[in-house]
Write a protein that holds these residues in place. Structure first.
Motif, short mmCIF file in Angstrom:
data_model
loop_
_atom_site.label_atom_id
_atom_site.label_comp_id
_atom_site.label_asym_id
_atom_site.label_seq_id
_atom_site.Cartn_x
_atom_site.Cartn_y
_atom_site.Cartn_z
N ARG A 97 0.83 -1.23 0.00
CA ARG A 97 0.00 0.00 0.00
C ARG A 97 0.85 1.26 0.00
NH1 ARG A 97 -3.81 -2.80 3.19
NH2 ARG A 97 -2.97 -2.10 5.20
N ARG A 98 2.03 1.19 0.63
CA ARG A 98 2.87 2.38 0.77
C ARG A 98 3.76 2.65 -0.43
NH1 ARG A 98 4.72 1.70 7.06
NH2 ARG A 98 2.91 2.74 7.98
N LEU A 99 3.75 1.78 -1.42
CA LEU A 99 4.59 2.02 -2.60
C LEU A 99 4.15 3.30 -3.30
CD1 LEU A 99 4.76 -1.58 -4.10
CD2 LEU A 99 6.57 -0.38 -2.85
N ARG A 100 5.12 4.00 -3.88
CA ARG A 100 4.81 5.26 -4.56
C ARG A 100 4.41 5.01 -6.01
NH1 ARG A 100 10.13 8.29 -2.76
NH2 ARG A 100 9.75 9.46 -4.66
N MET A 101 3.63 5.93 -6.55
CA MET A 101 3.12 5.78 -7.92
C MET A 101 4.18 6.14 -8.96
SD MET A 101 0.03 4.79 -7.42
CE MET A 101 -0.72 4.98 -9.01
N VAL A 102 4.96 7.16 -8.67
CA VAL A 102 5.94 7.69 -9.64
C VAL A 102 7.24 7.93 -8.90
CG1 VAL A 102 6.48 9.58 -11.23
CG2 VAL A 102 4.09 8.87 -10.91
N ARG A 103 8.37 7.62 -9.54
CA ARG A 103 9.65 7.95 -8.93
C ARG A 103 10.58 8.51 -9.99
NH1 ARG A 103 11.02 4.23 -3.89
NH2 ARG A 103 12.69 5.76 -3.87
N GLN A 104 11.40 9.47 -9.56
CA GLN A 104 12.47 9.93 -10.44
C GLN A 104 13.78 9.39 -9.89
OE1 GLN A 104 12.49 14.04 -11.69
NE2 GLN A 104 14.63 13.88 -12.36
N ILE A 105 14.55 8.75 -10.77
CA ILE A 105 15.83 8.15 -10.39
C ILE A 105 16.88 8.67 -11.37
CG2 ILE A 105 17.09 5.96 -10.21
CD1 ILE A 105 13.77 5.15 -9.79
N GLU A 106 18.01 9.13 -10.87
CA GLU A 106 18.99 9.80 -11.74
C GLU A 106 18.24 10.85 -12.55
OE1 GLU A 106 22.36 9.17 -11.62
OE2 GLU A 106 21.93 7.92 -9.90
N ASP A 107 18.32 10.75 -13.89
CA ASP A 107 17.64 11.77 -14.71
C ASP A 107 16.44 11.20 -15.46
OD1 ASP A 107 19.06 10.17 -16.38
OD2 ASP A 107 20.00 11.79 -17.52
N PHE A 108 15.89 10.09 -14.99
CA PHE A 108 14.72 9.52 -15.67
C PHE A 108 13.60 9.23 -14.67
CE2 PHE A 108 17.56 6.02 -14.69
CZ PHE A 108 16.71 5.08 -14.14
N THR A 109 12.42 8.92 -15.21
CA THR A 109 11.23 8.70 -14.39
C THR A 109 10.73 7.26 -14.58
OG1 THR A 109 10.66 10.96 -15.01
CG2 THR A 109 8.98 9.74 -13.83
N VAL A 110 10.13 6.70 -13.54
CA VAL A 110 9.47 5.40 -13.68
C VAL A 110 8.05 5.48 -13.13
CG1 VAL A 110 11.57 3.97 -13.67
CG2 VAL A 110 10.46 4.51 -11.52
N VAL A 111 7.13 4.79 -13.81
CA VAL A 111 5.72 4.74 -13.42
C VAL A 111 5.17 3.41 -13.93
CG1 VAL A 111 4.94 5.90 -15.57
CG2 VAL A 111 3.52 6.05 -13.50
N HIS A 112 4.16 2.85 -13.24
CA HIS A 112 3.64 1.57 -13.72
C HIS A 112 2.84 1.74 -15.02
CE1 HIS A 112 2.45 -2.60 -13.55
NE2 HIS A 112 1.20 -2.25 -13.71
N SER A 113 1.94 2.75 -15.03
CA SER A 113 1.09 2.91 -16.23
C SER A 113 1.48 4.16 -17.01
CB SER A 113 -0.39 2.91 -15.84
OG SER A 113 -0.68 3.96 -14.93
#
Ligand code: ZN
Length: 240
Positions: free
Chosen positions: A100-116
């Protein structure tokens, strides 16, 4: 830095271990999980604990949200709902809380990750063509964004227009933006049964896709032994 981007594991422990072994052999230094750790297959606890112990960045998938909540699953397709009801019973409260506590969007280094997608991460939109990708690009403020969710590796490139290019080896070039689906570890749907993930090499600016064989017979046996819908075992062999 060589980063392994892996997601849509869907409780397929054999596929997850095969992917992590390959990533290690490929000299990956960092790992990012794209979400949907659980759902569909028979090893939600084992997969959750493997990813949790890795301590790597993780974004939340829709199955992570559904498996860790107590809301009704009536509006969902019956096979996915049956697997999620079963998954809810396997997880303990601490594991549900972690999901439940996982985040929807993350920025890592200079890129972004999202599930959808970045335009509406809570809406779980499926990107299956360049028009869907355009909506995401309006909200993508990094040059590269990785995602999952459709279980099909795809690459969209935005220059003056948005195009889909084959999900092969992709060189990240100045002046273009990239929205890249890394495919699925545990339930590929592009007609290839082998586990899929991507490696981003930050020094060479190269993204490569990997397809990895795993012990699918063991995964199928576990699905049937757990009393999950048999079509979940069948679809793995067909990669759909
Ligand atoms: Zn998924």
């Amino acid at each position: 830095m060589r980063i392994a981007l892996f997601g849509d594991i869907h409780a397929n422990h054999e596929a997850l271990e095969a992917v992590l072994a390959d990533a290690s052999a490929q000299n990956c230094t960092d790992y990012i999980c794209m979400g949907d750790i659980v759902g569909y297959n028979a090893d939600p606890v084992a997969c959750l604990e493997v990813v949790r112990k890795m301590g790597c960045p993780v974004v939340k998938g829709n199955h992570d949200e559904d498996a860790s909540g107590s809301h009704s699953l009536d509006s969902m397709n019956p096979v996915a709902a049956a697997a999620l009801e079963w998954t809810r019973r396997q997880l303990d409260e601490e594991q549900r809380l972690w999901l439940r506590r996982l985040r929807m969007v993350r920025q890592i280094e200079d890129f972004t990750v999202v599930h959808s997608t970045l335009d509406q991460p809570n809406n779980w939109n499926y990107v299956t063509n360049r028009f869907d990708a355009m909506s995401n690009f309006s909200y993508q403020f990094t040059q590269v964004c990785f995602h999952g969710h459709t279980h099909v590796p795809r690459v969209y490139v935005k220059t003056d227009k948005v195009q889909e290019v084959p999900a092969e080896s992709i060189a990240i070039e100045e002046g273009s933006k990239y929205f890249i689906n890394v495919g699925s570890v545990g339930q590929p749907r592009d007609g290839d049964w082998r586990a899929c993930y991507a490696i981003y090499d930050l020094s060479s600016k190269l993204v490569t896709f990997r397809r990895i064989e795993y012990d699918i017979d063991a995964t199928q046996r576990k699905i049937l032994a757990a009393g999950l819908p048999p079509m979940l075992a069948e679809r793995l062999a067909e990669g759909r």
